[in-house]
Design a protein around this motif. Structure first.
Motif, PDB file in Angstrom:
ATOM      1  N   PRO A  37     -14.181   5.235  10.211  1.00 29.26           N
ATOM      2  CA  PRO A  37     -14.108   6.389  11.120  1.00 29.26           C
ATOM      3  C   PRO A  37     -14.205   7.724  10.378  1.00 29.26           C
ATOM      4  CG  PRO A  37     -11.929   5.475  10.760  1.00 29.26           C
ATOM      5  CD  PRO A  37     -12.892   4.519  10.114  1.00 29.26           C
ATOM      6  N   ALA A  38     -14.701   8.741  11.064  1.00 28.42           N
ATOM      7  CA  ALA A  38     -14.709  10.106  10.538  1.00 28.42           C
ATOM      8  C   ALA A  38     -13.261  10.564  10.366  1.00 28.42           C
ATOM      9  CB  ALA A  38     -15.460  11.025  11.488  1.00 28.42           C
ATOM     10  N   PRO A  39     -12.982  11.398   9.358  1.00 30.54           N
ATOM     11  CA  PRO A  39     -13.925  12.063   8.441  1.00 30.54           C
ATOM     12  C   PRO A  39     -14.186  11.287   7.150  1.00 30.54           C
ATOM     13  CG  PRO A  39     -11.727  12.937   8.094  1.00 30.54           C
ATOM     14  CD  PRO A  39     -11.601  11.890   9.172  1.00 30.54           C
ATOM     15  N   THR A  53     -18.648   0.783  -4.080  1.00 27.36           N
ATOM     16  CA  THR A  53     -18.580   1.813  -3.047  1.00 27.36           C
ATOM     17  C   THR A  53     -17.352   2.687  -3.241  1.00 27.36           C
ATOM     18  OG1 THR A  53     -19.642   0.303  -1.480  1.00 27.36           O
ATOM     19  CG2 THR A  53     -18.534   2.220  -0.567  1.00 27.36           C
ATOM     20  N   LEU A  54     -17.561   4.001  -3.114  1.00 25.06           N
ATOM     21  CA  LEU A  54     -16.481   4.977  -3.168  1.00 25.06           C
ATOM     22  C   LEU A  54     -16.174   5.409  -1.730  1.00 25.06           C
ATOM     23  CD1 LEU A  54     -15.111   6.185  -5.722  1.00 25.06           C
ATOM     24  CD2 LEU A  54     -16.517   8.210  -5.379  1.00 25.06           C
ATOM     25  N   ILE A  55     -14.904   5.380  -1.377  1.00 24.80           N
ATOM     26  CA  ILE A  55     -14.467   5.741  -0.030  1.00 24.80           C
ATOM     27  C   ILE A  55     -13.546   6.941  -0.144  1.00 24.80           C
ATOM     28  CG2 ILE A  55     -13.218   4.967   2.021  1.00 24.80           C
ATOM     29  CD1 ILE A  55     -13.885   2.067   1.096  1.00 24.80           C
ATOM     30  N   VAL A  56     -13.960   8.079   0.420  1.00 21.06           N
ATOM     31  CA  VAL A  56     -13.166   9.310   0.376  1.00 21.06           C
ATOM     32  C   VAL A  56     -12.532   9.515   1.747  1.00 21.06           C
ATOM     33  CG1 VAL A  56     -13.174  11.781  -0.086  1.00 21.06           C
ATOM     34  CG2 VAL A  56     -14.748  10.279  -1.328  1.00 21.06           C
ATOM     35  N   MET A  57     -11.205   9.488   1.789  1.00 21.33           N
ATOM     36  CA  MET A  57     -10.492   9.508   3.057  1.00 21.33           C
ATOM     37  C   MET A  57     -10.684  10.818   3.815  1.00 21.33           C
ATOM     38  SD  MET A  57      -8.677   7.252   4.668  1.00 21.33           S
ATOM     39  CE  MET A  57      -8.232   6.196   3.286  1.00 21.33           C
ATOM     40  N   LEU A  71      -4.777   7.850   9.432  1.00 18.12           N
ATOM     41  CA  LEU A  71      -6.157   7.530   9.065  1.00 18.12           C
ATOM     42  C   LEU A  71      -6.188   6.468   7.976  1.00 18.12           C
ATOM     43  CD1 LEU A  71      -9.193   8.082   9.281  1.00 18.12           C
ATOM     44  CD2 LEU A  71      -8.886   9.955   7.618  1.00 18.12           C
ATOM     45  N   ALA A  72      -5.340   6.623   6.962  1.00 15.13           N
ATOM     46  CA  ALA A  72      -5.295   5.639   5.878  1.00 15.13           C
ATOM     47  C   ALA A  72      -4.890   4.270   6.399  1.00 15.13           C
ATOM     48  CB  ALA A  72      -4.329   6.099   4.792  1.00 15.13           C
ATOM     49  N   GLU A  73      -3.946   4.242   7.319  1.00 18.99           N
ATOM     50  CA  GLU A  73      -3.521   2.966   7.903  1.00 18.99           C
ATOM     51  C   GLU A  73      -4.669   2.313   8.672  1.00 18.99           C
ATOM     52  OE1 GLU A  73       0.005   1.185  10.831  1.00 18.99           O
ATOM     53  OE2 GLU A  73      -0.069   3.324  10.336  1.00 18.99           O
ATOM     54  N   GLN A  74      -5.428   3.116   9.406  1.00 16.33           N
ATOM     55  CA  GLN A  74      -6.568   2.585  10.152  1.00 16.33           C
ATOM     56  C   GLN A  74      -7.629   2.019   9.220  1.00 16.33           C
ATOM     57  OE1 GLN A  74      -8.482   5.502  12.653  1.00 16.33           O
ATOM     58  NE2 GLN A  74      -9.970   4.047  13.488  1.00 16.33           N
ATOM     59  N   VAL A  75      -7.947   2.779   8.159  1.00 19.00           N
ATOM     60  CA  VAL A  75      -8.960   2.333   7.201  1.00 19.00           C
ATOM     61  C   VAL A  75      -8.487   1.076   6.476  1.00 19.00           C
ATOM     62  CG1 VAL A  75     -10.147   2.932   5.049  1.00 19.00           C
ATOM     63  CG2 VAL A  75     -10.002   4.606   6.920  1.00 19.00           C
ATOM     64  N   GLN A  76      -7.217   1.074   6.071  1.00 21.23           N
ATOM     65  CA  GLN A  76      -6.688  -0.098   5.370  1.00 21.23           C
ATOM     66  C   GLN A  76      -6.759  -1.335   6.257  1.00 21.23           C
ATOM     67  OE1 GLN A  76      -3.483   0.562   2.667  1.00 21.23           O
ATOM     68  NE2 GLN A  76      -2.385  -1.276   3.279  1.00 21.23           N
ATOM     69  N   ASP A  77      -6.466  -1.169   7.540  1.00 21.44           N
ATOM     70  CA  ASP A  77      -6.535  -2.299   8.465  1.00 21.44           C
ATOM     71  C   ASP A  77      -7.963  -2.827   8.574  1.00 21.44           C
ATOM     72  OD1 ASP A  77      -5.361  -4.019  10.625  1.00 21.44           O
ATOM     73  OD2 ASP A  77      -6.806  -2.901  11.832  1.00 21.44           O
ATOM     74  N   PRO A 137      -2.195  -3.634  -7.454  1.00 22.60           N
ATOM     75  CA  PRO A 137      -3.588  -3.157  -7.449  1.00 22.60           C
ATOM     76  C   PRO A 137      -4.475  -4.034  -6.563  1.00 22.60           C
ATOM     77  CG  PRO A 137      -2.715  -3.161  -9.677  1.00 22.60           C
ATOM     78  CD  PRO A 137      -1.709  -3.873  -8.831  1.00 22.60           C
ATOM     79  N   GLY A 138      -5.338  -3.372  -5.815  1.00 21.28           N
ATOM     80  CA  GLY A 138      -6.293  -4.079  -4.975  1.00 21.28           C
ATOM     81  C   GLY A 138      -5.882  -4.221  -3.530  1.00 21.28           C
ATOM     82  N   THR A 139      -4.634  -3.863  -3.189  1.00 20.05           N
ATOM     83  CA  THR A 139      -4.118  -4.186  -1.865  1.00 20.05           C
ATOM     84  C   THR A 139      -3.967  -3.000  -0.918  1.00 20.05           C
ATOM     85  OG1 THR A 139      -1.818  -3.973  -2.592  1.00 20.05           O
ATOM     86  CG2 THR A 139      -2.847  -6.149  -2.828  1.00 20.05           C
ATOM     87  N   PHE A 140      -4.313  -1.789  -1.351  1.00 25.43           N
ATOM     88  CA  PHE A 140      -4.120  -0.630  -0.484  1.00 25.43           C
ATOM     89  C   PHE A 140      -5.224   0.395  -0.724  1.00 25.43           C
ATOM     90  CE2 PHE A 140      -1.677  -0.102  -4.356  1.00 25.43           C
ATOM     91  CZ  PHE A 140      -1.903   1.208  -4.741  1.00 25.43           C
ATOM     92  N   VAL A 141      -5.262   1.401   0.139  1.00 24.04           N
ATOM     93  CA  VAL A 141      -6.242   2.475   0.001  1.00 24.04           C
ATOM     94  C   VAL A 141      -5.499   3.785  -0.243  1.00 24.04           C
ATOM     95  CG1 VAL A 141      -7.912   1.321   1.501  1.00 24.04           C
ATOM     96  CG2 VAL A 141      -6.310   2.984   2.485  1.00 24.04           C
TER      97      VAL A 141
END
Length: 237
Positions: free
Chosen positions: A184-186, A197-201, A216-222, A163-167
């Motif tokens: 990044p969008a969307p 904060t809530l982040i909706v992929m 997209l998830a990989e980009q956001v996680q980075d 827990p805490g380490t991924f999106v």
């Protein structure tokens, strides 16, 4: 492939009074109810469906306090409680709460196991409903981190599901972790009161079979990693 989805909120072990746990649980169930019709009735879990249906749960502070204080509390393990919404196999939702352990190895959690089939699954597995569920957990339990995603995606990006380490499809980050950078969008970002904060992929269903979702998830996680926001949830000593 039919992916199995869940909602989870996690925080370091936080010892509070049993009255506090009952109040927090009442807030959680109250905020959860409007998100989906099958979230409006609950039963205590039992050895069989028939036995569980004999134990309806009124999730208000008074009834939860009685259960937590007498039936689901252990001085060392804190409160450990499970509820089920009474729907048929495959279409049911379960809730698991664990809070107040004095062990340095255990954190606290609120987890929802979501339907694997039926009409309820189609209604629940939307960005809107999962956001409402994670919002309810954030406002009730004030966790460090929360997630709504499929177990297939979790297992793909986190070898030990730490827990805490991924999106995921929907991710929650406490304000205590720091500010969330532009994403990044969307991707959509929503502040949850003064909690976090809530982040909706993405607005559509997030799946591991969609390479665009994974990228997209990989980009956001980075980006969140570089901002120092993704860290293992460590119980407080």
């Amino acid at each position: 492939m039919s992916e199995k989805y869940y909602v989870g909120a996690y925080w370091p072990g936080r010892v509070e009074s049993v009255e506090s746990y009952a109040r927090r649980a009442e807030v959680f169930f109250r905020l959860l109810g409007p998100a989906e019709p099958t979230f409006s009735r609950w039963f205590e879990k039992a050895g069989s469906r028939a036995a569980a249906l004999k134990h309806p749960l009124v999730p208000n502070e008074e009834s939860l306090l009685k259960l937590f204080g007498k039936k689901y509390r252990n001085d060392e393990a804190g409160v450990s409680f499970s509820a089920w919404n009474g729907e048929p196999d495959g279409a049911s939702t379960g809730v698991r709460l664990a809070c107040g352990s004095t062990s340095k190895l255990l954190g606290d959690l609120c987890v929802m196991d979501l339907p694997t089939g039926g009409e309820a699954r189609e209604r629940i597995l939307t960005a809107s409903v999962l956001s409402q569920a994670l919002r309810a957990a954030a406002l009730a339990w004030d966790p460090e981190w929360g997630i709504a995603t499929s177990t297939a995606h979790r297992d793909r990006v986190s070898e030990f599901a730490v827990p805490g380490t991924f999106v995921g499809w929907v991710t929650y980050l406490s304000r205590r972790l720091g500010p969330v950078p532009p994403l990044p969008a969307p991707v959509q970002i929503e502040l949850i009161g003064d909690k976090g904060t809530l982040i909706v992929m993405c607005p559509e269903r997030f799946t591991v079979s969609n390479p665009e979702h994974l990228a997209l998830a990989e980009q956001v996680q980075d980006q969140l990693n570089r901002a120092g926001l993704l860290k293992p949830i460590q119980p407080q000593g």
